[in-house]
Design a protein around this motif. Structure first.
Motif, short mmCIF file in Angstrom:
data_model
loop_
_atom_site.label_atom_id
_atom_site.label_comp_id
_atom_site.label_asym_id
_atom_site.label_seq_id
_atom_site.Cartn_x
_atom_site.Cartn_y
_atom_site.Cartn_z
N SER A 127 7.19 34.94 -5.76
CA SER A 127 5.87 35.52 -6.00
C SER A 127 5.60 35.58 -7.49
CB SER A 127 5.76 36.91 -5.38
OG SER A 127 6.66 37.82 -6.00
N ALA A 128 4.33 35.44 -7.86
CA ALA A 128 3.91 35.52 -9.25
C ALA A 128 2.45 35.93 -9.29
CB ALA A 128 4.12 34.20 -9.97
N GLN A 129 2.05 36.49 -10.40
CA GLN A 129 0.65 36.85 -10.55
C GLN A 129 -0.20 35.60 -10.76
OE1 GLN A 129 -0.25 39.54 -13.78
NE2 GLN A 129 -2.26 40.07 -12.97
N THR A 130 -1.36 35.57 -10.12
CA THR A 130 -2.27 34.44 -10.23
C THR A 130 -2.64 34.17 -11.69
OG1 THR A 130 -3.20 34.92 -8.05
CG2 THR A 130 -4.52 33.55 -9.51
N SER A 131 -2.74 32.92 -12.04
CA SER A 131 -3.18 32.47 -13.37
C SER A 131 -2.23 32.88 -14.48
CB SER A 131 -4.59 33.00 -13.68
OG SER A 131 -5.51 32.55 -12.73
N THR A 132 -0.94 32.93 -14.18
CA THR A 132 0.07 33.23 -15.20
C THR A 132 0.90 32.00 -15.49
OG1 THR A 132 1.72 33.94 -13.58
CG2 THR A 132 0.23 35.63 -14.43
N ILE A 133 1.60 32.03 -16.62
CA ILE A 133 2.50 30.92 -16.93
C ILE A 133 3.65 30.86 -15.93
CG2 ILE A 133 1.93 30.82 -19.38
CD1 ILE A 133 4.49 32.40 -19.94
N THR A 150 -2.46 41.08 -8.78
CA THR A 150 -1.93 42.07 -9.71
C THR A 150 -0.41 41.98 -9.77
OG1 THR A 150 -1.65 43.83 -8.07
CG2 THR A 150 -3.83 43.63 -9.12
N PRO A 151 0.19 42.41 -10.88
CA PRO A 151 1.66 42.38 -10.96
C PRO A 151 2.33 43.31 -9.96
CG PRO A 151 0.70 43.46 -12.89
CD PRO A 151 -0.42 42.83 -12.15
N GLU A 152 1.69 44.43 -9.64
CA GLU A 152 2.26 45.35 -8.66
C GLU A 152 2.42 44.69 -7.30
OE1 GLU A 152 -0.31 45.99 -10.57
OE2 GLU A 152 0.03 47.85 -11.69
N GLU A 153 1.45 43.86 -6.94
CA GLU A 153 1.51 43.18 -5.64
C GLU A 153 2.65 42.17 -5.57
OE1 GLU A 153 -2.87 42.74 -3.82
OE2 GLU A 153 -2.74 42.09 -5.92
N THR A 154 3.00 41.57 -6.70
CA THR A 154 4.10 40.60 -6.67
C THR A 154 5.43 41.27 -6.34
OG1 THR A 154 4.57 40.79 -9.06
CG2 THR A 154 2.91 39.17 -8.39
N ILE A 155 5.61 42.47 -6.84
CA ILE A 155 6.85 43.21 -6.53
C ILE A 155 6.82 43.74 -5.10
CG2 ILE A 155 8.20 45.26 -7.14
CD1 ILE A 155 7.34 44.79 -10.03
N ALA A 156 5.66 44.21 -4.66
CA ALA A 156 5.53 44.67 -3.28
C ALA A 156 5.86 43.55 -2.30
CB ALA A 156 4.11 45.20 -3.03
N ALA A 157 5.52 42.31 -2.68
CA ALA A 157 5.80 41.18 -1.79
C ALA A 157 7.30 40.98 -1.60
CB ALA A 157 5.18 39.90 -2.37
N VAL A 158 8.09 41.27 -2.61
CA VAL A 158 9.55 41.18 -2.47
C VAL A 158 10.04 42.28 -1.55
CG1 VAL A 158 11.73 41.36 -3.72
CG2 VAL A 158 9.82 40.08 -4.72
N ARG A 159 9.52 43.47 -1.73
CA ARG A 159 9.97 44.59 -0.90
C ARG A 159 9.62 44.41 0.57
NH1 ARG A 159 8.40 48.37 -5.33
NH2 ARG A 159 10.31 49.27 -6.18
N ASN A 160 8.45 43.84 0.86
CA ASN A 160 8.04 43.73 2.26
C ASN A 160 8.43 42.41 2.91
OD1 ASN A 160 6.06 41.79 1.58
ND2 ASN A 160 4.48 43.34 1.29
N GLY A 161 9.16 41.58 2.18
CA GLY A 161 9.67 40.35 2.75
C GLY A 161 8.78 39.14 2.65
N ALA A 177 14.25 47.18 -12.27
CA ALA A 177 15.66 46.99 -11.93
C ALA A 177 16.50 48.16 -12.38
CB ALA A 177 16.17 45.70 -12.56
N ALA A 178 16.13 48.76 -13.52
CA ALA A 178 16.92 49.86 -14.06
C ALA A 178 16.71 51.16 -13.29
CB ALA A 178 16.57 50.07 -15.53
N GLU A 179 15.52 51.33 -12.75
CA GLU A 179 15.16 52.61 -12.15
C GLU A 179 15.25 52.62 -10.63
OE1 GLU A 179 11.27 53.33 -13.62
OE2 GLU A 179 11.89 53.31 -15.74
N GLU A 180 15.29 51.46 -9.99
CA GLU A 180 15.24 51.41 -8.53
C GLU A 180 16.46 50.67 -7.99
OE1 GLU A 180 11.38 50.40 -7.02
OE2 GLU A 180 10.41 50.98 -8.91
N ASP A 181 17.19 51.32 -7.11
CA ASP A 181 18.46 50.78 -6.60
C ASP A 181 18.30 49.54 -5.73
OD1 ASP A 181 19.78 52.82 -7.89
OD2 ASP A 181 19.86 54.12 -6.12
N ASP A 182 17.12 49.35 -5.15
CA ASP A 182 16.95 48.24 -4.21
C ASP A 182 16.48 46.95 -4.89
OD1 ASP A 182 14.47 49.34 -4.83
OD2 ASP A 182 13.58 48.84 -2.89
N LEU A 183 16.35 46.96 -6.21
CA LEU A 183 15.87 45.78 -6.93
C LEU A 183 16.84 45.40 -8.04
CD1 LEU A 183 12.08 46.73 -7.23
CD2 LEU A 183 13.07 45.01 -5.69
#
Length: 237
Positions: A127-133, A150-161, A177-183
């Motif tokens: 997953s990546a944010q639209t129109s990014t390098i 949005t960048p938040e949605e790219t991370i949510a996509a990893v969490r929800n599979g 990664a530093a603050e959340e054990d599941d990432l």
């Protein structure tokens, strides 16, 4: 850091330099620590502090404007604001539509964030944010890409599979990664883009030159490196 939509470029010549001494700075407001909206509803982050200092050095009054990422270049070209300062990586494709200042951060690695450390990114769904390098990088390599606004949605996509990993600026992903054990951050990183700069309409050469000089002055006196280190957005010059 991001790719563009090549829309409304024909308006570039008709949009002139900002009037008088008031300059409108366009940012996304959704990419901490680069730029975000704080609890007071104000633009905050590395680029807010940087932009305010650059405005002091150019002796200009600046107003901050937020804009969604996927239309941030078209809305600069059409005159909704006078400059982009939004974690935007300098690329040849973008430079066909707008002009960039000298970079105010050097190229910084893009990283992968996943739920397990053994993801093979070349066969995974990224997953990546639209129109990014980062989105462009994945697509150019022929890997499986899912894009989000949005960048938040790219991370949510990893969490929800929906995705196996997200590719984005390391400075954005590392706190998760530093603050959340599941990432976790994967060991593999990518070097993409030519550093981050401010974007201007091609007709605004005088205005761009003022900010070029201000950025260079911050490099010369060490204040830019201090600001980069404070916000941990990239390696220093």
């Amino acid at each position: 850091m991001k790719k563009l939509l090549l829309a409304t470029a024909a308006l570039a010549l008709s949009a002139g330099m900002a009037s008088a001494e008031t300059i409108r700075l366009g940012t996304e407001g959704a990419y901490e620590p680069w730029n975000y909206i704080n609890d007071k509803g104000e633009v905050d982050g590395f680029e807010r502090e940087l932009g305010d200092e650059l405005c002091k050095r150019t002796e200009l009054t600046c107003e901050w404007v937020t804009n969604e990422w996927d239309s941030i270049i078209p809305n600069l070209v059409s005159g909704n604001y006078d400059a982009i300062i939004a974690g935007m990586s300098i690329t040849a494709e973008r430079a066909e539509v707008i002009d960039f200042t000298t970079n105010y951060t050097p190229p910084d690695p893009s990283a992968y964030l996943a739920m397990t450390p053994d993801v093979d990114v070349e066969s995974a769904v990224i997953s990546a944010q639209t129109s990014t390098i980062q989105a462009s990088f994945v697509a150019e390599h022929g890997w499986t890409l899912v894009e989000f606004a949005t960048p938040e949605e790219t991370i949510a996509a990893v969490r929800n599979g929906e995705a196996d990993a997200v590719l984005a600026d390391k400075s954005y992903l590392a706190p998760f990664a530093a603050e959340e054990d599941d990432l976790v951050l994967l060991e593999r990183e990518e070097q993409i883009g030519g550093g981050v700069g401010m974007g201007f309409r091609k007709s605004d050469t005088e205005l761009k030159a003022k900010f070029d000089a201000a950025i260079q002055s911050m490099k010369d006196d060490g204040t830019l490196n201090a600001l980069i280190a404070k916000w941990e957005v990239a390696s220093t010059f």
